[in-house]
Motif scaffolding. Structure first.
Motif, PDB file in Angstrom:
ATOM      1  N   ASN A 140      18.326  10.692 -13.766  1.00 57.02           N
ATOM      2  CA  ASN A 140      19.332   9.820 -13.170  1.00 57.02           C
ATOM      3  C   ASN A 140      20.245   9.212 -14.229  1.00 57.02           C
ATOM      4  OD1 ASN A 140      18.907   9.821 -10.293  1.00 57.02           O
ATOM      5  ND2 ASN A 140      16.886   8.962 -10.759  1.00 57.02           N
ATOM      6  N   LEU A 197      24.932   3.843  -8.737  1.00 58.03           N
ATOM      7  CA  LEU A 197      24.935   5.085  -7.972  1.00 58.03           C
ATOM      8  C   LEU A 197      25.667   4.890  -6.650  1.00 58.03           C
ATOM      9  CD1 LEU A 197      21.357   6.569  -8.529  1.00 58.03           C
ATOM     10  CD2 LEU A 197      23.410   6.787  -9.917  1.00 58.03           C
ATOM     11  N   TYR A 198      26.259   5.958  -6.209  1.00 54.54           N
ATOM     12  CA  TYR A 198      27.005   6.001  -4.941  1.00 54.54           C
ATOM     13  C   TYR A 198      28.153   4.987  -4.929  1.00 54.54           C
ATOM     14  CZ  TYR A 198      23.379   9.148  -3.412  1.00 54.54           C
ATOM     15  OH  TYR A 198      22.528  10.216  -3.317  1.00 54.54           O
ATOM     16  N   ASP A 225      28.427  12.166  -7.424  1.00 57.03           N
ATOM     17  CA  ASP A 225      29.350  13.268  -7.090  1.00 57.03           C
ATOM     18  C   ASP A 225      29.383  14.342  -8.170  1.00 57.03           C
ATOM     19  OD1 ASP A 225      30.032  12.155  -4.732  1.00 57.03           O
ATOM     20  OD2 ASP A 225      31.972  11.352  -5.379  1.00 57.03           O
ATOM     21  N   HIS A 255      12.408  18.361  -5.729  1.00 56.44           N
ATOM     22  CA  HIS A 255      12.180  17.046  -5.116  1.00 56.44           C
ATOM     23  C   HIS A 255      13.205  16.026  -5.600  1.00 56.44           C
ATOM     24  CE1 HIS A 255      10.084  16.109  -8.895  1.00 56.44           C
ATOM     25  NE2 HIS A 255      10.362  14.845  -8.599  1.00 56.44           N
ATOM     26  N   HIS A 259      16.942  14.618  -1.222  1.00 58.88           N
ATOM     27  CA  HIS A 259      17.711  13.739  -0.358  1.00 58.88           C
ATOM     28  C   HIS A 259      19.144  14.197  -0.182  1.00 58.88           C
ATOM     29  CE1 HIS A 259      18.335  12.533  -4.529  1.00 58.88           C
ATOM     30  NE2 HIS A 259      19.506  12.026  -4.140  1.00 58.88           N
ATOM     31  N   ILE A 260      19.521  15.219  -0.932  1.00 59.90           N
ATOM     32  CA  ILE A 260      20.924  15.658  -0.918  1.00 59.90           C
ATOM     33  C   ILE A 260      21.067  16.869   0.001  1.00 59.90           C
ATOM     34  CG2 ILE A 260      22.784  16.609  -2.350  1.00 59.90           C
ATOM     35  CD1 ILE A 260      21.553  15.026  -4.697  1.00 59.90           C
ATOM     36  N   GLU A 261      22.052  16.802   0.859  1.00 63.65           N
ATOM     37  CA  GLU A 261      22.357  17.974   1.682  1.00 63.65           C
ATOM     38  C   GLU A 261      23.041  19.004   0.790  1.00 63.65           C
ATOM     39  OE1 GLU A 261      24.139  17.486   5.587  1.00 63.65           O
ATOM     40  OE2 GLU A 261      23.592  15.375   5.486  1.00 63.65           O
ATOM     41  N   ARG A 308      25.680  20.102  -4.048  1.00 62.17           N
ATOM     42  CA  ARG A 308      25.894  19.130  -2.956  1.00 62.17           C
ATOM     43  C   ARG A 308      26.882  19.707  -1.964  1.00 62.17           C
ATOM     44  NH1 ARG A 308      25.383  13.306  -3.938  1.00 62.17           N
ATOM     45  NH2 ARG A 308      27.115  13.079  -2.485  1.00 62.17           N
TER      46      ARG A 308
ATOM     47  N   LYS B  28      27.102   8.333   2.454  1.00 57.43           N
ATOM     48  CA  LYS B  28      26.607   7.959   1.135  1.00 57.43           C
ATOM     49  C   LYS B  28      25.377   7.065   1.258  1.00 57.43           C
ATOM     50  CE  LYS B  28      30.394   8.532  -2.048  1.00 57.43           C
ATOM     51  NZ  LYS B  28      30.971   8.018  -3.262  1.00 57.43           N
ATOM     52  N   GLU B  31      22.384   9.057   2.386  1.00 56.86           N
ATOM     53  CA  GLU B  31      21.825   9.859   1.283  1.00 56.86           C
ATOM     54  C   GLU B  31      21.055   8.968   0.317  1.00 56.86           C
ATOM     55  OE1 GLU B  31      24.296  13.098  -0.294  1.00 56.86           O
ATOM     56  OE2 GLU B  31      23.655  12.453  -2.287  1.00 56.86           O
ATOM     57  N   TYR B  32      21.646   7.805   0.089  1.00 59.40           N
ATOM     58  CA  TYR B  32      20.992   6.883  -0.859  1.00 59.40           C
ATOM     59  C   TYR B  32      19.673   6.393  -0.276  1.00 59.40           C
ATOM     60  CZ  TYR B  32      21.360   3.973  -5.089  1.00 59.40           C
ATOM     61  OH  TYR B  32      21.186   3.435  -6.340  1.00 59.40           O
ATOM     62  N   ARG B  34      17.834   7.969   1.818  1.00 54.85           N
ATOM     63  CA  ARG B  34      16.887   9.099   1.729  1.00 54.85           C
ATOM     64  C   ARG B  34      16.303   9.196   0.327  1.00 54.85           C
ATOM     65  NH1 ARG B  34      20.635  12.103   4.895  1.00 54.85           N
ATOM     66  NH2 ARG B  34      21.394  13.168   3.024  1.00 54.85           N
ATOM     67  N   LYS B  35      17.165   9.004  -0.623  1.00 55.03           N
ATOM     68  CA  LYS B  35      16.678   9.065  -2.018  1.00 55.03           C
ATOM     69  C   LYS B  35      15.624   7.978  -2.252  1.00 55.03           C
ATOM     70  CE  LYS B  35      18.215   8.082  -6.759  1.00 55.03           C
ATOM     71  NZ  LYS B  35      17.086   8.747  -7.398  1.00 55.03           N
ATOM     72  N   ASN B 116      13.712   2.213 -11.721  1.00 52.72           N
ATOM     73  CA  ASN B 116      14.776   2.965 -11.059  1.00 52.72           C
ATOM     74  C   ASN B 116      14.826   2.649  -9.559  1.00 52.72           C
ATOM     75  OD1 ASN B 116      15.605   4.118 -13.412  1.00 52.72           O
ATOM     76  ND2 ASN B 116      14.606   6.101 -13.058  1.00 52.72           N
ATOM     77  N   ASN B 123      21.443  -1.459  -6.198  1.00 54.22           N
ATOM     78  CA  ASN B 123      22.730  -0.749  -6.109  1.00 54.22           C
ATOM     79  C   ASN B 123      23.141  -0.542  -4.659  1.00 54.22           C
ATOM     80  OD1 ASN B 123      22.678   1.556  -8.985  1.00 54.22           O
ATOM     81  ND2 ASN B 123      22.918  -0.653  -8.843  1.00 54.22           N
ATOM     82  N   ASN B 127      26.380  -1.817  -2.941  1.00 51.22           N
ATOM     83  CA  ASN B 127      27.300  -0.864  -2.331  1.00 51.22           C
ATOM     84  C   ASN B 127      27.635  -1.274  -0.908  1.00 51.22           C
ATOM     85  OD1 ASN B 127      27.080   0.594  -4.653  1.00 51.22           O
ATOM     86  ND2 ASN B 127      25.892   2.294  -3.777  1.00 51.22           N
TER      87      ASN B 127
END
Lengths: 857, 188
Positions: A140, A197-198, A225, A255, A259-261, A308, B28, B31-32, B34-35, B116, B123, B127
């Motif tokens: 990350n 992030l994001y 991104d 893994h 979480h990313i499509e 992605r 977003k 997804e976040y 889910r992460k 993390n 985060n 956001n």
């Protein structure tokens, strides 16, 4: 708090004082307007010497000099009011990135270093470019790299700056600590704790040196991104549904990116393929996909990668390769066939060599296990009906002469192909009008032909390498051209450079096969590997006939265009002759007789030439015919000579014919003048033959004649040694028993006679020899014929009508008689005329004395 | 208890659901979440292997005793107060950011993972706040109930370990609810 402030002040003042003290105690110091400057700019410096603070310089006259590194520089010196000596230096174009400026003072004739300052020069930093970032999902973290731009030559601090932002980075929310790259790296990694992030982040690179600061373009990105996903892993591949060309692929995503499509791509290839076939845009939440169009019974390698689905970012690395073999299916397709037939067994049977091409990759549907050839289209159980069952692509068999067709099929583990019917058509169709072959590259040839008038259904192209030894030369390569309108084709199977190929094209018609048309070609040519060896067939004084064997095909390396024959004489004149490749012999004319020649041959192809080894030959002095003529002439001459001698011997009349009777000088008035004593002696000598017939009265006249002779002799033979032999002539004559003549005199005499006889040389002829001449008073010889090497002058050389006393023939004859002791026939032959000429006899006696005198010369 | 509502911009509820920015924002966040869910599950697995605490059902009594409550997401069940739901998610994430510090003590070997996760929670909370502001949503600040967001004093190791486990379980459930709520919004 107040105490703390006072302490601080005290420290500051103490430091200032110490600095001032140090400066005050210095002997001299250097100041520069800017220790770091732009390259090419002007630098000014000054050196100040306080001589009263410099021990040893107090009484000296101060002379300041400068050096930039080791290069002497000149400054302008003056003395200040305070007494300090100051030298100012201006360097108008400073072009060193780093240099030390030294100030010297002369002392005892040696410049002494007083102080120094260091100057650096460079450029302001250039703007870093091409800033890109990539996020590592495992850690990350965000790694950014950039192009540092041009070197400013000055120490620079580089920092990757970033801030958490909103929207499109218009508003900076929170500044993040700079990321400092290690060493001279042009990348830096921002750890997770500083990332948002994001959410958008503003990222840029800043470079700063002493001359300025430069910043790269700002990058406004959401770290996620630009994430590079970890590669997926293929989990299973299977053929679905069974017996189709489709497969189902299942995979797992890492893994870290679950979480990313994701959007994925599958790629596959066979082991033989060089390139991959790509299946793009695979979006499957359940991580399964199906794809069709695979070959049957084929080994495939498959891989997948993903990225992605939104905002794209970077593709992951390809997944580890997955091997998969599709299931087999019976082969399909028709086999291309060609055949060679030969009648055997008195025409009752035919031996057939059947050739076919392997099925194409998309027709085999698996691994071909073999081929069978049969007289019937369906394969029956048992091997008896199969003429051939082979894994090769050809087979030889014999059938009855009437058999006109066979069937050929390929099979794999899943089944066999539909049998291909092979009809053995006769080769009686119209041939092509013209064919031509030319190289495409080293391993292929273009074949071009003119289509026959009759419509062809296709063409068979057949070629074989000419230089291969049997049985390899028996194998032909071939291919089918199915396009009926084709007029050219590329052949590339078994084509090697520098090899001659015999190419044949057979047009195929509906019900027959055309007669072939042939051509030959090389895919690439080079100079021959060897040149022919020259053989000398014959040689004469002006020409030489040479021959050679043609260069063997395997050595030719190309079409021999011509042979060039070079010949060089010992005098260095070089000639050459060019003949075309069909020649194997050449006659070189115009050679000079009795001369050595070096000859070699050069074989040439379009791509080069090769020389042979050199043959040395020598021309003869005479022609064969000339020698023959010469021998013939000599033979005739000998015959003639022998005939003449025999004639002379046998018939005196013939002799008289040539030498008519000379009046007897004894009966002339001269005979009365001969003194009595001499006449007596003469008569005694001659008495054995005709006593009292000859009287020599006087010899005084002949003395004059002898005097006349001497120059003649001298003219005839100027060699002094030769003249020494002449006195022996009368001596021998008068004292025939005296054998005191030195044998060594023979050779000079011969030499003289040789010269007398001129070109005729030493000619062998028959002579009549009389034995016992020396010991006998009787001069009558008993005739005997022997071969002699006598060099008696030829009759033909005689003066037509010599004067009696000048007749050299007599001398020659006498000398010849002296020359060879057994040469008595000459004496016998001569004696008679001498008796007939008493005056000559007297001349001889007197002449002997003259010759003795002559000898003294 | 009193609660105040801060109005940034005129109320906009469901009208923006079709807006591209809003959908992007939802995607977003989804997804976040889910992460974060994945990372929480990873930590739950660690708790199971490290402390043999694998099933929440066995810890119901301890949960009652410790009084570790779940961050509220009741507004996300209502169809009328979407902005309040966002606010609750934002606040809940902040609460769990605090609670997760307990796990740093429990799993020092995996402190970077926990760090993390806490950063992610923080985060995402930020956001959501920013996105709400950018989209002109009403940001609602709910008054904190007594003791909400504060962890009770955990004395024994077992209490700490059980507390850690319960926090992760609560967080996982919280994320699940938030995910469902946001996913629901994407379908509107």
């Amino acid at each position: 708090m107040a105490v703390h402030c006072k302490l601080d002040m005290l420290l500051r003042y103490s430091l200032l004082f110490l600095l001032l003290l140090a400066g005050a105690r210095a002997c001299g110091w250097v100041t520069v307007n800017s220790p770091t400057t732009r390259l090419g700019s002007t630098v000014t410096a000054s050196c100040t010497i306080q001589s009263n603070r410099c021990s040893g310089l107090e009484a000296e006259e101060i002379q300041i000099t400068w050096r930039l590194d080791s290069e002497p520089m000149s400054g302008s010196q003056h003395t200040s009011i305070a007494g300090a000596v100051i030298s100012n230096l201006t360097i108008s174009h400073f072009n060193r990135t780093r240099a030390k400026l030294w100030c010297y003072v002369m002392w005892n004739g040696t410049p002494q270093r007083i102080n120094m300052t260091e100057i650096q020069a460079g450029y302001p930093p250039s703007k870093p470019g091409n800033l890109t970032c990539m996020m590592n999902l495992s850690e990350n973290s965000l790694t950014c790299q950039w192009d540092p731009g041009l070197d400013g030559y000055l120490p620079a601090s580089v920092a990757l700056k970033s801030s958490k932002s909103r929207g499109q980075c218009e508003v900076s929310q929170e500044t993040i600590p700079d990321c400092i790259p290690q060493g001279s790296q042009n990348y830096c990694t921002i750890p997770r704790r500083f990332l948002q992030l994001y959410q958008k982040m503003d990222i840029w690179v800043s470079v700063q040196n002493a001359l300025g600061t430069a910043e790269s373009e700002h990058l406004c990105i959401d770290p996620t991104d630009v994430a590079k996903l970890d590669p997926p892993v293929l989990k299973s591949i299977q053929s679905v549904p069974f017996q189709t060309d489709c497969i189902s692929v299942a995979w797992e995503i890492a893994h870290t990116s679950s979480h990313i499509e994701q959007q994925c791509e599958l790629r596959y290839r066979t082991h033989e393929d060089r390139g991959w076939t790509l299946v793009p845009d695979i979006v499957s939440p359940n991580m399964k996909t199906q794809h069709c169009g695979f070959l049957f019974g084929t080994d495939y390698l498959l891989q997948m990668h993903c990225r992605r689905i939104t905002a794209r970012g970077y593709w992951s690395e390809w997944s580890p390769e997955w091997n998969f073999t599709t299931h087999e299916k019976a082969p399909v397709g028709k086999l291309d066939v060609w055949w060679k037939m030969k009648a055997v067994d008195m025409g009752k049977r035919v031996e057939i060599q059947l050739l076919w091409k392997a099925l194409k990759q998309n027709e085999t549907n698996g691994r071909i296990l073999g081929y069978w050839v049969s007289l019937t289209p369906r394969r029956r159980t048992g091997e008896l009906t199969a003429l051939c069952n082979t894994t090769k692509t050809q087979c030889n068999f014999s059938v009855l002469a009437g058999v006109r067709r066979v069937y050929l099929a390929a099979y794999n583990s899943a089944g066999e192909s539909t049998a291909t019917e092979v009809i053995f058509l006769e080769q009686k169709g119209q041939p092509l009008a013209r064919i031509q072959a030319f190289p495409c590259d080293e391993h292929s040839l273009w074949l071009q032909w003119e289509a026959p008038r009759a419509p062809a259904t296709g063409y068979i192209l057949e070629w074989r390498q000419m230089s291969l030894p049997w049985p390899a030369s028996h194998n032909v390569s071939w291919q089918v051209e199915r396009n009926r309108r084709a007029t050219k084709a590329l052949i590339r199977e078994n084509i090697e450079p520098f090899q001659l190929y015999n190419i044949s094209v057979y047009p195929l018609y509906v019900d027959t096969v055309g007669r072939p048309l042939h051509t030959t070609a090389y895919s690439k040519e080079k100079a021959p590997s060897c040149a022919p060896k020259l053989h000398l067939k014959s040689i004469s004084k002006s020409h030489a006939e040479l021959s050679w064997d043609p260069v063997p095909i395997e050595m030719q390396n190309g079409f021999i265009t011509n042979y060039t024959i070079f010949w060089v004489s010992t005098s260095g004149h070089e000639h050459c002759a060019v003949v075309n490749s069909s020649f194997t012999a050449l006659t070189i004319r115009g050679l000079v007789s009795s001369r050595m020649y070096k000859v070699h041959i050069m074989a040439s192809t379009a791509a080069g030439s090769t020389n042979s080894t050199t043959l040395t030959l020598a021309t003869t002095a005479l022609d064969e015919t000339e020698i023959q003529y010469l021998l013939l002439c000599f033979g005739l001459f000998c015959v003639l000579l022998i005939a003449l001698i025999i004639c002379f011997q046998k018939n005196r009349r013939v002799k008289n014919q040539f030498w008519p009777s000379v009046p007897d000088p004894a009966n002339s008035s001269l005979g009365k003048w001969v003194p009595a004593d001499l006449r007596q002696e003469t008569l005694q000598t001659a008495g054995g033959r005709e006593p009292g017939l000859v009287t020599i009265s006087d010899v005084t006249v002949l003395e004059k004649g002898a005097e006349k002779k001497s120059p003649l002799w001298g003219k005839k033979d100027p060699i002094p040694t030769a003249s020494g032999n002449f006195p022996a002539l009368p001596k021998s004559y008068i004292h025939p028993n005296d054998s005191g003549l030195p044998s060594g005199s023979r050779a000079p005499l011969e030499a003289r006679l040789g010269s007398y006889m001129n070109d005729a040389g030493a000619v062998q002829y028959a002579k009549v020899v009389a034995d016992g001449y020396r010991g006998q008073q009787q001069p009558i010889p008993s005739p005997l014929y022997v071969r002699s090497n006598s060099t008696q002058p030829l009759l033909s050389e005689l003066t037509p009508s010599p004067k009696p006393y000048e007749n050299l023939w007599f001398h020659g004859a006498l000398e010849a008689g002296l020359h060879c002791q057994s040469f008595q026939e000459d004496s016998a032959f001569l004696e008679e005329p001498l008796i007939d000429f008493p005056l000559l006899q007297g001349l001889k006696i007197d002449g002997a004395e003259d010759l003795h005198d002559f000898q003294r010369f | 208890p009193c609660w105040c509502v801060q109005l940034w911009l005129p109320a906009a509820t469901l009208e923006f659901s079709g807006d591209q920015d809003f959908q992007q924002f939802l995607q977003k966040d989804l997804e976040y979440i889910r992460k974060i869910k994945g990372d929480v599950a990873q930590l739950q697995q660690l708790m199971c292997t490290t402390f043999q605490l694998c099933s929440e059902e066995e810890l119901m009594l301890v949960k009652q005793k410790l009084g570790i409550s779940q961050a509220p997401l009741d507004q996300c069940h209502s169809k009328t107060f979407q902005d309040a739901c966002f606010s609750q998610i934002r606040d809940g994430l902040q609460i769990y950011h605090g609670h997760l510090s307990l796990l740093l003590q429990l799993l020092p070997a995996h402190s970077s993972t926990v760090d993390n996760l806490r950063l992610d929670a923080s985060n995402l909370s930020t956001n959501i706040q920013q996105q709400m502001e950018d989209l002109g949503l009403n940001t609602v600040t709910y008054p904190k109930t007594e003791g909400q967001g504060m962890l009770p004093s955990l004395l024994s190791d077992f209490d700490k370990q059980a507390g850690g486990f319960i926090i992760l379980a609560n967080f996982q459930r919280f994320l699940e609810t938030a995910l469902r709520a946001l996913r629901h919004l994407t379908l509107l």
